[in-house]
Design an enzyme around this catalytic site. Structure first.
Site, short mmCIF file in Angstrom:
data_model
loop_
_atom_site.label_atom_id
_atom_site.label_comp_id
_atom_site.label_asym_id
_atom_site.label_seq_id
_atom_site.Cartn_x
_atom_site.Cartn_y
_atom_site.Cartn_z
N ASP A 53 48.94 45.34 47.87
CA ASP A 53 48.35 44.12 47.75
C ASP A 53 48.61 43.58 47.22
O ASP A 53 48.68 43.55 45.49
CB ASP A 53 46.07 43.99 48.52
CG ASP A 53 46.57 45.35 49.47
OD1 ASP A 53 47.51 45.90 50.15
OD2 ASP A 53 45.28 44.92 49.88
N HIS A 198 47.04 47.30 43.69
CA HIS A 198 47.46 46.29 44.14
C HIS A 198 48.39 46.21 43.04
O HIS A 198 48.27 45.94 41.65
CB HIS A 198 46.20 44.96 43.33
CG HIS A 198 45.24 45.42 44.57
ND1 HIS A 198 44.47 46.28 44.91
CD2 HIS A 198 44.25 44.91 45.11
CE1 HIS A 198 43.54 46.13 45.50
NE2 HIS A 198 43.50 44.95 46.06
NI NI Z 1 44.05 41.23 48.34
#
Ligand code: NI
Length: 380
Positions: A53, A198
């Site tokens: 992400d 992430h």
């Molecule tokens: Ni996010």
């Protein structure tokens, strides 16, 4: 030979009794309607999906792409529109190298603090930025922070978008040592997990992600060694199998995860349950019973819990902590799961269940287990 046949027949008969005359559960959908959500996808092939992400994010994203290319692993990237506009070349590289590109909104705003109009704009602008840079119209959407927001489902439905949550989170947005980050994934993973990592941080520019960047090859090596294959979220969906159990009231248990390490008496362990609970499930509706049963069937301990529909994708996994009673003898404990209606007594309280696993008295005997060791050999 005769002896073998007799044993086989006995087993077959036992299997029939256990399975009863129940039908198999409905397999999970392999193609989702717009607005539908997945966060865990059961499969029999030991597949998992790595998802990243908040990119593209400069060097961190490029280093992760280098590792994925080198290891021939394809992943899913949920891109932030604002970051894509800043770094369209990296966004394009992600798509060109065969990864699935999903939308993670334009501004990474919190949808619980946004109006439906703002949510719609954020989804639309994110999708447009991604399409402009990569040439791909994203079919997948993951809300920022895993918070759905008012009207999000309807907006996704109108945009032809499906929603991706996740089932396994390394919490890598916190600073972590690489070993802890990798262990958070490797020690807990089960087939069908959608793993959250992430490569960026919201709309931050050139955020360093040293732990995540270093953990990715460690995670890939460990999981490949354990026989796992990495696929994109849509490939995982195309390989969807059947839920572990499907109940007469529409509730499904997609799967669960028991600890990979032995537990001592008096100690606790975590269980992840992947429930699929209808949105309108009432508070006083049937609850789950979970029995961890000794091999001789003489002793069990429980993790009964209510089934609560959740709206935000970040809350879809049920994580419980279970304590092994001090008097539990060492050995393997099987897992039996069912639903029961508190207002009724006895076995009549149990809901009818459909499963590919054996069952007894409307409890499914799952292939999962928990190993209890003697107190002296226990370290955790
Ligand atoms: Ni996010």
């Amino acid at each position: 030979m005769k002896h073998c046949v007799r044993i086989l027949t006995t087993f077959a008969a036992a299997g029939l009794i256990l399975a009863g005359c129940s039908r198999a559960p409905q397999p999970c959908k392999r193609i989702l309607e717009p607005g539908e959500t997945v966060y865990f996808i059961p499969n029999e092939k030991k597949m998992v999906a790595l998802t990243f992400d908040d990119g593209p994010n400069g060097t961190a994203t490029r280093k992760i792409l280098d590792v994925l290319k080198d290891r021939r692993v394809r992943a899913t990237f949920f891109l932030v529109g604002m970051n894509v506009q800043r770094d369209p070349l990296t966004a394009k590289r992600i798509a060109d190298e065969g990864h699935l590109v999903g939308n993670h909104a334009f501004s990474h705003a919190r949808f619980d603090l946004s109006s439906p109009l703002q949510i719609e704009r954020d989804i639309r602008d994110g999708a447009e930025a991604i399409e402009q840079a990569t040439g791909v119209r994203p079919r997948w959407f993951r809300p920022p922070f895993g918070i759905n927001g008012t009207g999000m489902t309807e907006i996704c439905r109108s945009y032809g978008t499906v929603v991706a949550g996740w089932s396994l989170d390394a919490n890598d947005w916190n600073p972590h040592p690489v070993e802890d980050l990798a262990a958070a994934i490797v020690d807990s993973v089960v087939p069908g997990d959608i793993i959250l990592l992430h490569d960026g941080a919201a709309t931050g520019v050139d955020i360093e992600r040293p732990a995540t960047v270093s953990a990715v090859p460690v995670i890939i090596s460990a999981l490949e060694k354990a026989g796992f294959a990495f696929v994109t979220v849509d490939e995982l969906l195309l390989n969807a199998g059947s839920p572990a159990a499907e109940f007469a009231n529409g509730v499904r248990l997609l799967g669960l995860q028991t600890p990979s390490r032995p537990v001592g008496p008096g100690r606790s362990f975590g269980v992840r349950y992947f429930w699929d609970i209808p949105a309108e499930y009432p508070k006083d509706a049937p609850r789950a019973f979970v029995h961890f049963v000794s091999a001789d069937g003489e002793f069990f301990f429980q993790d009964d819990h209510p089934l609560t529909p959740r709206s935000d994708v970040r809350d879809l996994v049920t994580r419980n902590v279970v304590r092994v009673p001090r008097r539990a003898a060492p050995g393997q404990y099987g897992v039996q799961v069912g639903l029961f209606n508190e207002k009724r007594a006895g076995l009549g309280a149990r809901l009818k269940v459909f499963s590919n696993h054996p069952q007894r008295k409307n409890a499914v005997l799952l292939p999962d287990s928990v190993t209890v060791v003697s107190p002296s050999s226990s370290t955790n």
